[in-house]
Design an enzyme around this catalytic site. Structure first.
Site, PDB file in Angstrom:
ATOM      1  N   ASP A 112       1.158   9.612  -0.008  1.00 54.18           N
ATOM      2  CA  ASP A 112       0.173  10.001   0.996  1.00 54.18           C
ATOM      3  C   ASP A 112      -0.859  10.953   0.397  1.00 54.18           C
ATOM      4  O   ASP A 112      -0.514  12.037  -0.083  1.00 54.18           O
ATOM      5  CB  ASP A 112       0.935  10.669   2.152  1.00 54.18           C
ATOM      6  CG  ASP A 112       0.048  10.886   3.362  1.00 54.18           C
ATOM      7  OD1 ASP A 112       0.289  10.226   4.379  1.00 54.18           O
ATOM      8  OD2 ASP A 112      -0.876  11.711   3.272  1.00 54.18           O
ATOM      9  N   ARG A 146       1.825   1.061  -4.943  1.00 56.94           N
ATOM     10  CA  ARG A 146       1.650  -0.095  -5.842  1.00 56.94           C
ATOM     11  C   ARG A 146       0.911   0.330  -7.107  1.00 56.94           C
ATOM     12  O   ARG A 146       0.039   1.189  -7.059  1.00 56.94           O
ATOM     13  CB  ARG A 146       0.865  -1.207  -5.130  1.00 56.94           C
ATOM     14  CG  ARG A 146       1.643  -1.868  -4.030  1.00 56.94           C
ATOM     15  CD  ARG A 146       0.784  -2.861  -3.267  1.00 56.94           C
ATOM     16  NE  ARG A 146       0.740  -2.544  -1.852  1.00 56.94           N
ATOM     17  CZ  ARG A 146      -0.158  -3.015  -1.000  1.00 56.94           C
ATOM     18  NH1 ARG A 146      -1.100  -3.851  -1.415  1.00 56.94           N
ATOM     19  NH2 ARG A 146      -0.133  -2.666   0.265  1.00 56.94           N
ATOM     20  N   GLU A 189     -10.510  -3.840  11.435  1.00 59.20           N
ATOM     21  CA  GLU A 189      -9.977  -5.197  11.265  1.00 59.20           C
ATOM     22  C   GLU A 189      -9.610  -5.814  12.612  1.00 59.20           C
ATOM     23  O   GLU A 189      -9.777  -7.013  12.815  1.00 59.20           O
ATOM     24  CB  GLU A 189      -8.754  -5.141  10.349  1.00 59.20           C
ATOM     25  CG  GLU A 189      -9.135  -4.797   8.906  1.00 59.20           C
ATOM     26  CD  GLU A 189      -8.077  -4.002   8.162  1.00 59.20           C
ATOM     27  OE1 GLU A 189      -7.472  -3.086   8.765  1.00 59.20           O
ATOM     28  OE2 GLU A 189      -7.861  -4.274   6.975  1.00 59.20           O
ATOM     29  N   GLY A 243      -8.304   4.613   5.202  1.00 56.68           N
ATOM     30  CA  GLY A 243      -7.851   5.979   5.514  1.00 56.68           C
ATOM     31  C   GLY A 243      -8.345   7.012   4.523  1.00 56.68           C
ATOM     32  O   GLY A 243      -8.794   8.100   4.911  1.00 56.68           O
ATOM     33  N   ARG A 302      -3.069  12.860   1.710  1.00 56.09           N
ATOM     34  CA  ARG A 302      -3.132  14.194   2.328  1.00 56.09           C
ATOM     35  C   ARG A 302      -2.097  15.133   1.710  1.00 56.09           C
ATOM     36  O   ARG A 302      -2.391  16.273   1.381  1.00 56.09           O
ATOM     37  CB  ARG A 302      -2.881  14.097   3.836  1.00 56.09           C
ATOM     38  CG  ARG A 302      -4.139  13.967   4.643  1.00 56.09           C
ATOM     39  CD  ARG A 302      -3.816  13.639   6.069  1.00 56.09           C
ATOM     40  NE  ARG A 302      -3.041  12.403   6.149  1.00 56.09           N
ATOM     41  CZ  ARG A 302      -2.940  11.651   7.230  1.00 56.09           C
ATOM     42  NH1 ARG A 302      -3.526  12.029   8.334  1.00 56.09           N
ATOM     43  NH2 ARG A 302      -2.239  10.539   7.235  1.00 56.09           N
ATOM     44  N   ASN A 308      -0.980  -7.271  14.398  1.00 53.34           N
ATOM     45  CA  ASN A 308      -0.990  -7.087  12.951  1.00 53.34           C
ATOM     46  C   ASN A 308       0.430  -6.671  12.569  1.00 53.34           C
ATOM     47  O   ASN A 308       0.802  -5.507  12.729  1.00 53.34           O
ATOM     48  CB  ASN A 308      -2.030  -6.005  12.623  1.00 53.34           C
ATOM     49  CG  ASN A 308      -2.143  -5.730  11.152  1.00 53.34           C
ATOM     50  OD1 ASN A 308      -1.322  -6.207  10.348  1.00 53.34           O
ATOM     51  ND2 ASN A 308      -3.131  -4.952  10.787  1.00 53.34           N
ATOM     52  N   ARG A 355      -3.305 -11.148  12.426  1.00 52.39           N
ATOM     53  CA  ARG A 355      -3.677 -10.948  11.028  1.00 52.39           C
ATOM     54  C   ARG A 355      -2.643 -11.667  10.167  1.00 52.39           C
ATOM     55  O   ARG A 355      -1.438 -11.458  10.328  1.00 52.39           O
ATOM     56  CB  ARG A 355      -3.676  -9.463  10.711  1.00 52.39           C
ATOM     57  CG  ARG A 355      -4.070  -9.198   9.284  1.00 52.39           C
ATOM     58  CD  ARG A 355      -4.106  -7.727   9.020  1.00 52.39           C
ATOM     59  NE  ARG A 355      -4.579  -7.479   7.677  1.00 52.39           N
ATOM     60  CZ  ARG A 355      -4.736  -6.265   7.185  1.00 52.39           C
ATOM     61  NH1 ARG A 355      -4.477  -5.215   7.920  1.00 52.39           N
ATOM     62  NH2 ARG A 355      -5.165  -6.097   5.955  1.00 52.39           N
ATOM     63  N   HIS A 376      -7.706  -7.866   1.978  1.00 52.47           N
ATOM     64  CA  HIS A 376      -8.515  -6.944   2.802  1.00 52.47           C
ATOM     65  C   HIS A 376      -9.777  -7.620   3.330  1.00 52.47           C
ATOM     66  O   HIS A 376     -10.769  -6.958   3.660  1.00 52.47           O
ATOM     67  CB  HIS A 376      -8.929  -5.683   2.008  1.00 52.47           C
ATOM     68  CG  HIS A 376      -7.821  -4.704   1.807  1.00 52.47           C
ATOM     69  ND1 HIS A 376      -7.662  -3.991   0.646  1.00 52.47           N
ATOM     70  CD2 HIS A 376      -6.804  -4.316   2.608  1.00 52.47           C
ATOM     71  CE1 HIS A 376      -6.603  -3.203   0.745  1.00 52.47           C
ATOM     72  NE2 HIS A 376      -6.053  -3.389   1.934  1.00 52.47           N
TER      73      HIS A 376
HETATM   74  P1  ADP Z   1      -2.994   1.407   5.421  1.00 49.75           P
HETATM   75  O1  ADP Z   1      -3.408   0.735   4.148  1.00 49.75           O
HETATM   76  O2  ADP Z   1      -1.512   1.569   5.559  1.00 49.75           O
HETATM   77  O3  ADP Z   1      -3.710   0.877   6.673  1.00 49.75           O
HETATM   78  P2  ADP Z   1      -4.684   3.731   5.856  1.00 49.75           P
HETATM   79  O4  ADP Z   1      -5.983   3.010   5.771  1.00 49.75           O
HETATM   80  O5  ADP Z   1      -4.276   4.274   7.192  1.00 49.75           O
HETATM   81  O6  ADP Z   1      -3.476   2.927   5.230  1.00 49.75           O
HETATM   82  O7  ADP Z   1      -4.764   4.954   4.820  1.00 49.75           O
HETATM   83  C1  ADP Z   1      -3.699   5.815   4.621  1.00 49.75           C
HETATM   84  C2  ADP Z   1      -4.110   6.836   3.561  1.00 49.75           C
HETATM   85  O8  ADP Z   1      -5.238   7.589   4.035  1.00 49.75           O
HETATM   86  C3  ADP Z   1      -3.025   7.849   3.247  1.00 49.75           C
HETATM   87  O9  ADP Z   1      -2.942   8.071   1.851  1.00 49.75           O
HETATM   88  C4  ADP Z   1      -3.521   9.103   3.940  1.00 49.75           C
HETATM   89  O10 ADP Z   1      -3.048  10.260   3.328  1.00 49.75           O
HETATM   90  C5  ADP Z   1      -5.010   8.946   3.755  1.00 49.75           C
HETATM   91  N1  ADP Z   1      -5.720   9.847   4.673  1.00 49.75           N
HETATM   92  C6  ADP Z   1      -5.853   9.717   6.006  1.00 49.75           C
HETATM   93  N2  ADP Z   1      -6.525  10.794   6.506  1.00 49.75           N
HETATM   94  C7  ADP Z   1      -6.812  11.609   5.456  1.00 49.75           C
HETATM   95  C8  ADP Z   1      -7.487  12.873   5.307  1.00 49.75           C
HETATM   96  N3  ADP Z   1      -8.002  13.506   6.338  1.00 49.75           N
HETATM   97  N4  ADP Z   1      -7.592  13.396   4.046  1.00 49.75           N
HETATM   98  C9  ADP Z   1      -7.063  12.755   2.993  1.00 49.75           C
HETATM   99  N5  ADP Z   1      -6.427  11.571   3.064  1.00 49.75           N
HETATM  100  C10 ADP Z   1      -6.307  11.005   4.275  1.00 49.75           C
END
Ligand code: ADP
Length: 412
Positions: free
Chosen positions: A292, A250, A388, A337, A294, A9, A102, A190
């Site tokens: 992010d 975005r 995926e 995530g 988090r 990927n 992918r 997706h």
């Molecule tokens: P991508 O689209 O790059 O694959 P991910 O599916 O890994 O992204 O998602 C990333 C997002 O998930 C980030 O905003 C990250 O902060 C959020 N995230 C991951 N773990 C947590 C958590 N425990 N609490 C809140 N947000 C989280």
């Protein structure tokens, strides 16, 4: 002999690689290279989560910290080489049976995965202008794999394919019809994630899978898909992965008049507008802090709270829009995530959907259980970790025995 299937990927600055056994669902190893470039980091783990040695050599500027190696991911090709060398050290008798990739865009025709040959490469190359930030990296990954593993069957899996049978009104824009024929339509993305969720629902809760389901793939990229009987009938991402929900960087849905203003009145270049919409907007743009979730949850600033509130409000609006496209809602599924981990965000989204019959059980939600809706609620709400890579591995296995076009070797 260790017979295996590799999945790749390749993003603009990241590369995810998983090694699967020839038959079996648990990966033997997974690798992630991110921030590819001078700062690039690489991490490779086996099935138990143990970091595998990547040959860190301080003399060559390669250092290892908490399992992540710096100095081996200056480019996609360098990261790939380091991963393969490490895999071969661990499994010297490794034999790749197929490689699955992918690919973000499969165009209007592709409804499922396809074996890579010269014709397919040319077809996918022609789609690069439709996904200039993703498709060239995906194709570079395929070319690198073709060069490194000549003769190993390669399979392309498209993020758009799952959405191809949506009704015309959900695929078109209200532009003059000739633009649809030219390819200016809603493709939806997706798709590999939605395919995984639809498959899992069919296995685990067939009665739910047969109904009207909205899946919220909430990650750094975020979108929704309306599933009717397991098939996509509408999605929030459109011609590009910019539309719909606000995302990490975005903008999501935007009035096209804003773009005209930026181009015509402010005199921004097309590149500047592209950067603005893809890289500087969304949670990052609104919070001025981070893309992010988090970090935003931890920040406590008014701007961070407003960014989360906007994200949540758009999710609510678009979930209702997807439900309208389905003529109702039987189930809501969270993945990605944020969808899988950010229980506070899930709670906020669902709080505003009580009028639709959505009601979360706070304890199950905080614990991240599979079913997080209240017992007896009219709408079931689930959390399903997406996978995926597994969808790609399955496709690679199922197409590995198809005949190969000899032109592929020449193309590579
Ligand atoms: P991508 O689209 O790059 O694959 P991910 O599916 O890994 O992204 O998602 C990333 C997002 O998930 C980030 O905003 C990250 O902060 C959020 N995230 C991951 N773990 C947590 C958590 N425990 N609490 C809140 N947000 C989280």
């Amino acid at each position: 002999m260790t017979a295996a299937v590799l999945t790749l990927n390749a993003g603009s600055s990241s590369l995810k690689v998983s090694l699967y056994p020839a038959e079996g669902e648990t990966p033997l190893a997974t690798a992630l290279a991110d921030r590819i470039g001078p700062e690039g980091r690489l991490i490779l783990k086996d099935a138990s989560g143990q970091a595998l040695a990547l040959g860190a050599d301080p003399a060559a500027g390669v250092t290892q910290e908490q399992g992540a190696v710096q100095g081996l991911a200056a480019s996609h090709a360098a990261a790939m080489e380091a991963i393969m060398a490490a895999l071969l050290r661990r499994w010297p008798d490794l034999q790749l049976q197929a490689i699955g990739h992918r690919v973000v865009h499969g165009g209007a025709k592709r409804r499922g995965p396809a074996r890579v040959d010269g014709d397919l490469l040319a077809e996918l190359e022609a789609l690069s202008p439709f996904a200039p930030l993703h498709q060239p990296h995906n194709l570079a990954g395929i070319r690198a794999a073709l060069a490194a593993f000549p003769g190993v069957p390669q399979v392309a899996c498209f993020d758009t394919a799952f959405h191809r049978d949506q009704p015309f009104i959900n695929q078109t824009f209200a532009l003059p019809r000739r633009f649809f024929a030219e390819g200016l339509r809603r493709y939806g993305f997706h798709g590999l994630s939605y395919e995984w969720v639809a498959g899992l629902l069919a296995e685990e809760v067939p009665a739910v899978a047969a109904g009207r389901v909205v899946v919220a793939h909430l990650g750094n990229g975020a979108s929704l898909c309306a599933l009717q009987g397991g098939r996509s009938i509408a999605s929030t991402m459109g011609f590009s992965p910019l539309d719909g929900l606000a995302m990490g960087t975005r903008c999501g849905q935007i009035d096209p008049g804003v773009l005209l203003y930026l181009l015509q009145q402010k005199g921004l270049s097309a590149e500047a507008v592209s950067d603005l919409l893809y890289r500087e907007s969304g949670l990052l743009g609104l919070s001025g802090l981070s893309n992010d979730m988090r970090q935003l949850e931890a920040a406590g600033s008014a701007e961070a709270a407003e960014a989360i509130a906007y994200f949540v409000a758009r999710c609510q609006r678009e979930i209702a829009a997807m439900a309208a496209a389905l003529g109702g809602l039987d189930a809501l599924v969270f993945c990605g995530g944020i969808g899988e981990n950010a229980w506070r965000v899930r709670a906020l989204i669902c709080e505003g959907l009580g009028w639709m019959g959505v009601a979360l059980d706070p304890e199950r939600n905080a614990a991240g259980e599979r079913v997080i809706s209240c017992r007896g609620a009219t709408r079931i709400v689930l959390v399903i970790p997406t996978n995926e890579e597994q969808v790609i591995a399955r496709a690679a296995r199922s197409l590995r025995d198809r005949s190969v076009d000899p032109a592929v070797a020449a193309e590579a």
